[in-house]
Write a protein that holds these residues in place. Structure first.
Motif, PDB file in Angstrom:
ATOM      1  N   THR A  30       2.623   1.643  -3.386  1.00 29.83           N
ATOM      2  CA  THR A  30       1.688   2.106  -4.412  1.00 29.83           C
ATOM      3  C   THR A  30       1.441   3.604  -4.271  1.00 29.83           C
ATOM      4  N   GLU A  31       1.223   4.057  -3.042  1.00 32.94           N
ATOM      5  CA  GLU A  31       1.011   5.488  -2.797  1.00 32.94           C
ATOM      6  C   GLU A  31       2.258   6.292  -3.163  1.00 32.94           C
ATOM      7  N   ALA A  32       3.435   5.783  -2.841  1.00 34.00           N
ATOM      8  CA  ALA A  32       4.685   6.482  -3.150  1.00 34.00           C
ATOM      9  C   ALA A  32       4.880   6.577  -4.660  1.00 34.00           C
ATOM     10  N   VAL A  66       0.849  -1.201   0.000  1.00 37.83           N
ATOM     11  CA  VAL A  66       0.000   0.000   0.000  1.00 37.83           C
ATOM     12  C   VAL A  66       0.878   1.242   0.000  1.00 37.83           C
ATOM     13  N   ARG A  67       1.885   1.264   0.872  1.00 38.71           N
ATOM     14  CA  ARG A  67       2.793   2.405   0.948  1.00 38.71           C
ATOM     15  C   ARG A  67       3.532   2.591  -0.367  1.00 38.71           C
ATOM     16  N   GLU A  78       2.486   6.516  -6.986  1.00 35.95           N
ATOM     17  CA  GLU A  78       1.492   7.475  -7.496  1.00 35.95           C
ATOM     18  C   GLU A  78       1.956   8.905  -7.241  1.00 35.95           C
ATOM     19  N   TRP A  79       2.481   9.158  -6.065  1.00 41.38           N
ATOM     20  CA  TRP A  79       2.952  10.498  -5.736  1.00 41.38           C
ATOM     21  C   TRP A  79       4.119  10.895  -6.637  1.00 41.38           C
TER      22      TRP A  79
END
Length: 76
Positions: free
Chosen positions: A58-60, A55-56, A62-63
């Motif tokens: 994926t968020e990183a 999850v982390r 995307e950012w």
């Protein structure tokens, strides 16, 4: 093997450590905080743990991909 270290800190910080962490546990608390900053193998293990957090990651991703457009439109 353990080594003894004398550290000078503000009285208010010391009182807080005794209250929150408890007498007899302060050394271990400080060692646990400092260890990842001075022992490389622990740092590498921490990176592996972070990388395993999908999850982390994926968020990183995307950012970071979202900031690519910002670079192309920078004024300089």
């Amino acid at each position: 093997m353990q080594k003894k270290l004398t550290v000078t800190i503000d009285e208010e910080v010391y009182d807080g450590l005794r209250t929150v962490i408890g007498p007899g546990k302060i050394s271990r608390f400080i060692e646990d905080l400092v260890r990842p900053h001075v022992i490389k193998k622990d740092m590498y293990a921490a990176y592996e743990t972070m990388g395993a957090d999908h999850v982390r990651e994926t968020e990183a991703l995307e950012w970071s991909e979202g900031t690519i457009g910002d670079v192309n439109h920078e004024e300089g």
